[in-house]
Design a protein around this motif. Structure first.
Motif, short mmCIF file in Angstrom:
data_model
loop_
_atom_site.label_atom_id
_atom_site.label_comp_id
_atom_site.label_asym_id
_atom_site.label_seq_id
_atom_site.Cartn_x
_atom_site.Cartn_y
_atom_site.Cartn_z
N ASP A 181 0.83 -1.20 0.00
CA ASP A 181 0.00 0.00 0.00
C ASP A 181 0.87 1.25 0.00
O ASP A 181 0.61 2.21 0.72
CB ASP A 181 -0.96 -0.01 1.20
N GLY A 182 1.93 1.23 -0.80
CA GLY A 182 2.78 2.40 -0.98
C GLY A 182 3.87 2.56 0.05
O GLY A 182 4.70 3.47 -0.08
N ARG A 183 3.91 1.70 1.07
CA ARG A 183 4.89 1.83 2.15
C ARG A 183 5.97 0.76 1.98
O ARG A 183 5.66 -0.43 1.85
CB ARG A 183 4.22 1.68 3.50
N PRO A 184 7.25 1.15 2.03
CA PRO A 184 8.33 0.15 1.86
C PRO A 184 8.32 -0.87 2.99
O PRO A 184 8.16 -0.51 4.17
CB PRO A 184 9.60 1.00 1.90
N THR A 185 8.51 -2.13 2.64
CA THR A 185 8.61 -3.16 3.67
C THR A 185 9.95 -3.07 4.40
O THR A 185 10.05 -3.46 5.56
CB THR A 185 8.45 -4.56 3.06
N VAL A 186 10.97 -2.56 3.72
CA VAL A 186 12.28 -2.31 4.34
C VAL A 186 12.64 -0.86 4.04
O VAL A 186 13.26 -0.56 3.01
CB VAL A 186 13.37 -3.26 3.80
N PRO A 187 12.25 0.09 4.89
CA PRO A 187 12.50 1.50 4.60
C PRO A 187 13.99 1.82 4.54
O PRO A 187 14.79 1.33 5.33
CB PRO A 187 11.83 2.23 5.77
N THR A 188 14.36 2.65 3.59
CA THR A 188 15.73 3.15 3.50
C THR A 188 15.88 4.37 4.41
O THR A 188 14.91 4.86 5.00
CB THR A 188 16.06 3.55 2.06
N ALA A 189 17.09 4.92 4.47
CA ALA A 189 17.31 6.14 5.25
C ALA A 189 16.44 7.28 4.71
O ALA A 189 15.89 8.07 5.48
CB ALA A 189 18.78 6.53 5.22
N LEU A 190 16.30 7.36 3.39
CA LEU A 190 15.46 8.40 2.81
C LEU A 190 14.00 8.23 3.22
O LEU A 190 13.30 9.21 3.48
CB LEU A 190 15.58 8.38 1.29
N ASP A 191 13.53 6.98 3.28
CA ASP A 191 12.16 6.72 3.70
C ASP A 191 11.97 7.04 5.18
O ASP A 191 10.98 7.68 5.57
CB ASP A 191 11.80 5.25 3.45
N ARG A 192 12.90 6.59 6.01
CA ARG A 192 12.76 6.80 7.45
C ARG A 192 12.74 8.29 7.80
O ARG A 192 12.03 8.70 8.72
CB ARG A 192 13.90 6.11 8.21
N LEU A 193 13.51 9.09 7.07
CA LEU A 193 13.58 10.51 7.35
C LEU A 193 12.51 11.31 6.61
O LEU A 193 12.37 12.52 6.85
CB LEU A 193 14.97 11.04 6.97
#
Length: 337
Positions: A181-193
């Motif tokens: 649903d558009g959310r990474p299963t393994v967020p990167t640093a860019l995703d987390r921030l």
């Protein structure tokens, strides 16, 4: 049992194991999902191409349904050709998203079963390619290139999450992202921030090598601080996700400046061998390639000239040219000597 045919696997004595199913039973047990393909295109300023359609109020990435027997990449190319009049192929995936069946927005009579949606990299389109766009007589009513932070206001929430996740995956360079649903299963640093969730500050103008003229006021100097592997330091606000260069160090050497809005924005270069300056806990400290820094900024055409000057400064420091790798966050103690 075969995953594809549902054939039985027998015991040594010829009996059926407890998990045996007929091919019909196995086929009926498999999840049925729609399949779609969209293409993420940016312009040279890093804005994302979205299109208006005549059947819903929010914007969409180019793309649509994958036809029966059609490969997703072929569907992506077909949709861009049909919707924008542009021929091309898009073999590089940025994300694969699982969209659940209970997502709002689908009429009950459609019996939406959920969807697997592929996001392909359409690359960066120049002005000539954008001018070649030809919209069809119906369905697509217009296009625009949107600032990434504006996507949630323009698109359905899930579509905006998917587009931003795919854009971060492209910049990150670590391969396609797996989304739910558009959310990474393994967020990167860019995703987390949450990088790119706030509008980038435009800094266009012109690039000039050498020292700043005495008559120009100086604003917001920035430093390109190089790690031993050739990557540079990037600061990201934990509160807003805004990314910017760190301030100059005592030993950094000026190599040029950006002239914009009647002021000079100086640039300096230095090695990064210990804890970076201004280790403010409100900011995450990432190592990135110079290209990744530019892709997270809105620097206009002069960004190309600044990037070339940055590479020249790196060469003078005797540091290697880094490959694009995922951005990594520095620990509190900074680089280990």
């Amino acid at each position: 049992m075969s995953q594809l045919t549902g054939e039985a696997v027998t015991d040594d004595d010829g009996g059926r194991p407890g998990t045996w199913m007929t091919p019909q039973e196995y086929g009926a047990s498999r999840a049925a999902l729609w399949t779609g393909a969209v293409v993420l295109v940016t312009d040279t300023d890093g804005r994302v191409l979205v299109q208006s359609v005549d059947y819903r109020p929010d914007r969409l990435l180019p793309g649509g349904a994958v036809d029966a027997g059609e490969a997703p990449a072929a569907a992506a190319a077909r949709e861009v050709r049909e919707e924008l009049g542009i021929d091309g192929s898009y073999p590089h995936g940025l994300a694969v998203d699982w969209i659940p069946a209970d997502i709002p927005g689908f009429a009950p009579e459609m019996r939406f079963p959920g969807e697997i949606l592929y996001v392909y990299d359409g690359g960066t389109w120049t002005a000539d390619r954008i001018d070649a766009i030809r919209l069809p007589a119906q369905e697509i009513t217009g296009i625009q290139f949107a600032e990434p932070a504006d996507l949630p206001a323009l698109m359905d929430p899930g579509d905006a999450r998917r587009a931003l996740s795919a854009l971060r995956a492209r910049i990150n360079g670590g391969g396609p992202a797996l989304l739910e649903d558009g959310r990474p299963t393994v967020p990167t640093a860019l995703d987390r921030l949450g990088v790119l969730r706030t509008r980038r500050t435009p800094l266009h103008g012109t690039w000039h090598p050498g020292p700043v003229p005495a008559a120009l006021p100086v604003r917001e100097p920035g430093a390109w601080l190089f790690a031993p592997d050739g990557r540079v330091l990037l600061l990201v606000s934990r509160a807003t996700g805004a990314a910017h260069l760190p301030p100059p160090t005592a030993g950094s050497v000026p190599f040029g400046y950006r002239c914009a809005d009647g002021a000079a924005h100086p640039r300096t270069a230095d090695r990064l061998t210990g804890p970076p300056p201004a280790a403010d806990p409100e900011y995450a400290r990432l190592l990135a390639t110079a290209e990744q820094v530019r892709e997270l900024a809105d620097w206009g055409p002069a960004g190309h000239a600044e990037l070339a000057a940055v590479h020249a400064a790196r060469t003078r420091l005797g540091l290697p040219a880094p490959l694009r790798t995922p951005l990594t966050e520095l620990p509190e103690e900074g680089l280990r000597r």
